[in-house]
Design an enzyme around this catalytic site. Structure first.
Site, PDB file in Angstrom:
ATOM      1  N   GLY A   2       0.451  -1.113  -0.138  1.00  0.00           N
ATOM      2  CA  GLY A   2       0.389  -0.036   0.135  1.00  0.00           C
ATOM      3  C   GLY A   2       0.738   0.929  -0.014  1.00  0.00           C
ATOM      4  O   GLY A   2       0.700   1.954   0.755  1.00  0.00           O
ATOM      5  N   ALA A   3       1.596   1.127  -0.634  1.00  0.00           N
ATOM      6  CA  ALA A   3       2.672   2.436  -0.878  1.00  0.00           C
ATOM      7  C   ALA A   3       2.582   3.487  -1.732  1.00  0.00           C
ATOM      8  O   ALA A   3       3.843   4.287  -2.097  1.00  0.00           O
ATOM      9  CB  ALA A   3       4.040   2.020  -0.621  1.00  0.00           C
ATOM     10  N   ASN A   4       1.062   2.716  -2.747  1.00  0.00           N
ATOM     11  CA  ASN A   4       1.044   4.297  -3.479  1.00  0.00           C
ATOM     12  C   ASN A   4       0.260   5.125  -2.629  1.00  0.00           C
ATOM     13  O   ASN A   4      -0.181   6.925  -3.586  1.00  0.00           O
ATOM     14  CB  ASN A   4      -0.381   3.825  -4.724  1.00  0.00           C
ATOM     15  CG  ASN A   4      -1.169   3.460  -3.722  1.00  0.00           C
ATOM     16  OD1 ASN A   4      -1.530   1.851  -3.443  1.00  0.00           O
ATOM     17  ND2 ASN A   4      -2.158   4.145  -4.088  1.00  0.00           N
ATOM     18  N   TYR A  59     -13.839  -2.990  11.575  1.00  0.00           N
ATOM     19  CA  TYR A  59     -12.395  -2.844  11.583  1.00  0.00           C
ATOM     20  C   TYR A  59     -11.429  -3.222  12.598  1.00  0.00           C
ATOM     21  O   TYR A  59      -9.918  -3.641  12.692  1.00  0.00           O
ATOM     22  CB  TYR A  59     -12.173  -1.402  11.061  1.00  0.00           C
ATOM     23  CG  TYR A  59     -10.831  -0.541  10.796  1.00  0.00           C
ATOM     24  CD1 TYR A  59     -10.575  -0.389  10.356  1.00  0.00           C
ATOM     25  CD2 TYR A  59     -10.281   0.373  11.807  1.00  0.00           C
ATOM     26  CE1 TYR A  59      -8.714   0.303  10.369  1.00  0.00           C
ATOM     27  CE2 TYR A  59      -9.844   1.133  12.156  1.00  0.00           C
ATOM     28  CZ  TYR A  59      -8.295   1.203  11.129  1.00  0.00           C
ATOM     29  OH  TYR A  59      -7.337   1.501  11.563  1.00  0.00           O
ATOM     30  N   GLY A 111      -0.636   7.960   1.414  1.00  0.00           N
ATOM     31  CA  GLY A 111      -0.773   7.622   2.612  1.00  0.00           C
ATOM     32  C   GLY A 111       0.307   7.536   3.389  1.00  0.00           C
ATOM     33  O   GLY A 111       1.115   7.529   3.014  1.00  0.00           O
ATOM     34  N   ILE A 112       0.704   6.415   5.105  1.00  0.00           N
ATOM     35  CA  ILE A 112       1.371   6.637   5.816  1.00  0.00           C
ATOM     36  C   ILE A 112       2.497   5.503   4.897  1.00  0.00           C
ATOM     37  O   ILE A 112       3.750   5.610   5.118  1.00  0.00           O
ATOM     38  CB  ILE A 112       1.150   6.330   7.225  1.00  0.00           C
ATOM     39  CG1 ILE A 112       1.033   5.046   7.142  1.00  0.00           C
ATOM     40  CG2 ILE A 112       0.532   7.465   8.165  1.00  0.00           C
ATOM     41  CD1 ILE A 112       0.579   4.556   8.543  1.00  0.00           C
ATOM     42  N   GLY A 113       2.100   5.121   4.177  1.00  0.00           N
ATOM     43  CA  GLY A 113       2.551   3.691   3.028  1.00  0.00           C
ATOM     44  C   GLY A 113       3.863   4.523   2.202  1.00  0.00           C
ATOM     45  O   GLY A 113       4.872   4.012   2.099  1.00  0.00           O
ATOM     46  N   SER A 166      -3.771  -0.482  14.541  1.00  0.00           N
ATOM     47  CA  SER A 166      -4.781   0.830  14.944  1.00  0.00           C
ATOM     48  C   SER A 166      -5.051   0.721  16.292  1.00  0.00           C
ATOM     49  O   SER A 166      -4.770   0.033  16.810  1.00  0.00           O
ATOM     50  CB  SER A 166      -5.400   1.296  14.152  1.00  0.00           C
ATOM     51  OG  SER A 166      -6.816   2.058  14.328  1.00  0.00           O
TER      52      SER A 166
END
Length: 290
Positions: free
Chosen positions: A10-12, A153, A14-16, A127
């Site tokens: 998920g590096a595309n 979640y 946000g925090i990633g 989280s």
């Protein structure tokens, strides 16, 4: 980080994306493991250093197996960052509830399939929402009870911490020097909150993000701390100020449910059954005679 190989799911965004950018700037070869390679390429183009984009859909076990089968060489750092938050009831390719299937089972399968390549750490992003969660072994995938997205979640994020604890126990039993750690970003301004399908809720999130949230760069600091600081296995990092919502990274506490070793072991066994993947390293601990 020069010469080290890093995978960030998920590096595309946000925090990633922020964590991947920092690691690439420090000299690591960073693989952006993303569902959309187009978005991944756009993110990589904004990063310094050496990056690579590979497709990975954590909501599909076939995609996870394909990604793992194509991997060669050492992995110094695996960051299980990608996630979904409070969407309407949705399911993965295998029929798992989307949040549990992506946030926990997808990363569980990926880690097991890649673990023989890992030489440094496995960092899993949880989280503060884990405190709202409980593991319902009778209905993990919300097939019988009314669906509550926030509770689902919370279950998935609690599962992340139980996964980290049990992974570290297994690594220790194998005599491995690999560490399993976890982190949470506090309250950070990312796009994670905008998939609920509820316009009023998303409008409130936009206003709250603008007024209260820290940047995605600051939100990535606990992930980097969990990845690089001199800390023991099963450590949990988060922001150190304002009730863990923002500020410098430090080690933080977790809920009582996240410390339940029996639930952690049972969840591991169930996750193996659901994903068809197993912990790949042999134990070096002597068998207990009865």
């Amino acid at each position: 980080m020069s010469g080290r190989s890093v995978i960030v799911t998920g590096a595309n965004s946000g925090i990633g994306r922020a964590a991947a950018t920092s690691l690439a700037a420090a000299g690591a070869h960073v693989v952006l493991a993303v569902r959309s390679t187009e978005k991944g390429q756009a993110a990589a183009a904004s990063m310094p250093g050496e990056t690579e984009v590979r497709r990975l859909d954590l909501a599909s076990l076939d995609s996870i197996r394909e990604f793992a089968a194509g991997w060669e060489g050492e992995i110094d750092l695996l960051i299980n960052n990608a996630g979904v938050m409070v969407p309407p009831l949705s399911r993965t390719a295998e029929g798992f509830e989307l949040q549990f299937g992506t946030n926990h089972l997808g990363h569980f399968a990926l880690t097991n399939l890649l673990l023989e390549h890992v030489s440094g750490r496995v960092v899993t992003v949880s989280s503060m929402g884990h405190r709202l969660g409980s593991i319902d072994f009778e209905d993990l995938n919300w097939e019988r009870k009314p669906y509550k997205a926030a509770r689902a979640y919370g279950q998935s994020k609690l599962a992340n911490l139980l996964f980290t604890a049990e992974l570290q126990r297994l690594l220790g039993a194998s005599g491995s020097h690999v560490l399993a750690t976890a982190a949470h970003p506090g309250y950070s301004d990312t796009n994670l909150q905008f998939h609920s399908g509820n316009r009023l809720l998303e409008l409130g999130s936009r206003l709250s993000n603008r007024l209260l949230a820290q940047s995605e760069q600051d939100g990535a600091l606990p992930t980097l701390y969990a990845a690089l600081a001199e800390i023991p296995g099963n450590s949990y990092a988060g922001p150190g100020r304002f009730m863990e919502q923002r500020g410098p990274a430090k080690l933080v506490g977790r809920s009582r449910a996240a410390e339940d070793v029996d639930v952690a072991r049972r969840l591991w066994e169930v996750s193996e059954q659901l994903t068809g993947t197993r912990y790949p390293l042999e134990s070096v601990e002597p068998a207990v005679r009865t």
